[in-house]
Design a protein around this motif. Structure first.
Motif, mmCIF file in Angstrom:
data_model
loop_
_atom_site.group_PDB
_atom_site.id
_atom_site.type_symbol
_atom_site.label_atom_id
_atom_site.label_comp_id
_atom_site.label_asym_id
_atom_site.label_seq_id
_atom_site.Cartn_x
_atom_site.Cartn_y
_atom_site.Cartn_z
ATOM 1 N N SER A 113 33.725 32.991 50.237
ATOM 2 C CA SER A 113 33.498 33.597 48.934
ATOM 3 C C SER A 113 33.493 32.534 47.850
ATOM 4 O O SER A 113 33.911 31.390 48.060
ATOM 5 C CB SER A 113 34.585 34.625 48.641
ATOM 6 O OG SER A 113 35.851 33.985 48.535
ATOM 7 N N ASP A 174 33.355 40.408 45.668
ATOM 8 C CA ASP A 174 34.389 41.446 45.688
ATOM 9 C C ASP A 174 34.179 42.500 46.768
ATOM 10 O O ASP A 174 34.972 43.435 46.875
ATOM 11 C CB ASP A 174 34.492 42.123 44.318
ATOM 12 C CG ASP A 174 33.179 42.785 43.877
ATOM 13 O OD1 ASP A 174 32.148 42.636 44.579
ATOM 14 O OD2 ASP A 174 33.177 43.434 42.818
ATOM 15 N N LYS A 175 33.131 42.355 47.580
ATOM 16 C CA LYS A 175 32.862 43.328 48.636
ATOM 17 C C LYS A 175 32.546 42.598 49.937
ATOM 18 O O LYS A 175 31.688 41.711 49.969
ATOM 19 C CB LYS A 175 31.699 44.255 48.256
ATOM 20 C CG LYS A 175 31.997 45.194 47.099
ATOM 21 C CD LYS A 175 30.810 46.095 46.801
ATOM 22 C CE LYS A 175 31.143 47.159 45.753
ATOM 23 N NZ LYS A 175 31.583 46.563 44.480
ATOM 24 N N ASP A 190 36.521 46.848 50.010
ATOM 25 C CA ASP A 190 36.671 46.472 48.606
ATOM 26 C C ASP A 190 37.807 45.460 48.531
ATOM 27 O O ASP A 190 38.970 45.796 48.783
ATOM 28 C CB ASP A 190 36.979 47.714 47.766
ATOM 29 C CG ASP A 190 37.016 47.415 46.278
ATOM 30 O OD1 ASP A 190 37.753 46.478 45.887
ATOM 31 O OD2 ASP A 190 36.343 48.096 45.511
ATOM 32 N N LYS A 192 39.231 44.014 46.123
ATOM 33 C CA LYS A 192 40.205 44.185 45.044
ATOM 34 C C LYS A 192 41.252 45.247 45.403
ATOM 35 O O LYS A 192 42.445 45.049 45.185
ATOM 36 C CB LYS A 192 39.491 44.570 43.753
ATOM 37 C CG LYS A 192 38.613 43.447 43.198
ATOM 38 C CD LYS A 192 37.951 43.867 41.895
ATOM 39 C CE LYS A 192 37.096 42.731 41.332
ATOM 40 N NZ LYS A 192 36.420 43.116 40.066
#
Length: 357
Positions: A113, A174-175, A190, A192
């Motif tokens: 990421s 974020d996914k 998800d 978060k």
């Protein structure tokens, strides 16, 4: 600018795709071995003895990482080309452990990421492992460690999956998209909230209807999934020999299926056991057409399909000036670098190739 050498037209509505072979007009497209090339260069990427590389990813500093399926490890290549063991081999479960040995079980791929977190598809441990590239701390972020199907709407670490075959991450970071092959589903984590949901596949084996709700539709056997910059999710099916796309509204349609790619000369038409895909900088879909020993590119705008690497013959011949005459042996992974270069995990030749202008 690339010169089209073969082009077969397609008709709208029939989804008849083109097979195009390309050469460069102004500068030649080249292919080179960058890891697992053989020779005496011990401790370097080119001299590394890889064991079935299945995936590649780069961090922000320019280091790159090779996921070795039967090596049960991740090898790090630094900016000087030196290699070290980053993770893998025998050791404890990863919860709280640091950079070094983790007990993977046939890992099939990895992504990094933008906040420098690595996510590994730990396939037969039925989980995803996150490794912080700065601290080396590793934690399980999805999967209770046993095969099953449960947990939608709840925390991913308590959910069960059945063979984590691939992971991908959206550009916002974020996914996390999880290809849950044994359950014939693609699931979304998800990052978060930690909550997991199913976004494609109802667990049944079958061909989905175009325009149907993806989460309520069957899939044959999703092997990998990748998301483009617009939020479209592409799903590659191994035995289905198909490429499907789920749009932002959750509707699914088939864009490549058996009988839709015309053959040209000696090149085979249909996909044959494809194993992985990625999306390039122009939102084209790159496909590792494994059992055909080819790398293909699907252009969503034109509906055409190009062969961009591989002669279609299984082998290890490498012609740096001609990717289309270079032989591959069951490639299992593709990765597009921010520069636009394509990295190919030429798995059964135990090497990584780089395709660039």
């Amino acid at each position: 600018m690339l010169r089209v050498m073969r082009l077969i037209g397609f008709t709208f509505g029939a989804i008849v795709l083109s097979l195009v072979s390309i050469l460069a007009a102004n500068s030649a497209v080249k292919i080179e071995c960058v890891a697992g090339c053989g020779g005496p260069l011990e401790g370097t990427a080119k001299g590394a003895r890889l064991k079935e590389p299945f995936g590649v990813a780069f961090d922000r500093q320019g280091n790159w990482y090779i996921c070795e399926y039967k090596g049960q490890r991740i090898t790090k290549v630094d900016t000087r080309g030196s290699t070290t063991l980053f993770a893998g081999g025998d050791g404890p479960n990863p919860e709280g452990s640091t950079r070094g040995r983790l007990a993977f079980n046939d890992p099939h791929g990895l992504v990094i990421s933008k906040d420098q977190q690595m996510y590994v598809a730990d396939t037969l441990n039925h989980r995803a492992v996150k490794i912080d590239l700065k601290t080396g701390r590793a934690v399980v972020v999805a999967g209770a460690g046993r095969a099953g199907y449960s947990g939608d709407g709840g925390q991913a670490v308590e959910a069960t999956f059945n063979q984590f075959y691939a992971v991908d991450i959206n550009r916002a970071g974020d996914k996390l998209y999880i290809t849950d092959l044994g359950n014939r589903r693609v699931r979304l984590l998800d990052l978060k909230s930690g909550v997991v949901t199913t976004i494609a596949g109802n667990g049944q084996s079958g061909v989905p209807d175009d325009g149907a709700d993806a989460a309520q539709s069957p899939l044959v056997d999703p092997r990998a999934a990748a998301v483009d910059s617009k939020g479209n999710l592409y799903i590659l099916e191994r035995r289905g020999n198909a490429l499907r796309v789920v749009d932002k509204n959750g509707k699914i349609r088939t864009v490549i299926a058996p009988g839709t790619i015309p053959s040209t000369g000696a090149r085979t038409s249909d996909l044959n056991g494809p194993k992985h895909l990625c999306v390039d900088l122009q939102d084209n879909v790159i496909i590792a057409d494994t059992e055909n020993h080819l790398i293909r590119k699907y252009n969503p705008k034109s509906g055409t399909v190009e062969v961009i690497a591989g002669s279609g013959e299984k082998g290890d011949r490498l012609l740096t000036g001609d990717p289309l005459k270079t032989q591959l042996n069951r490639p299992h992974g593709v990765y597009v670098h921010p520069s636009g270069a394509l990295y190919i995990s030429d798995s059964y030749n135990h090497r990584v190739l780089k395709l660039s202008d």
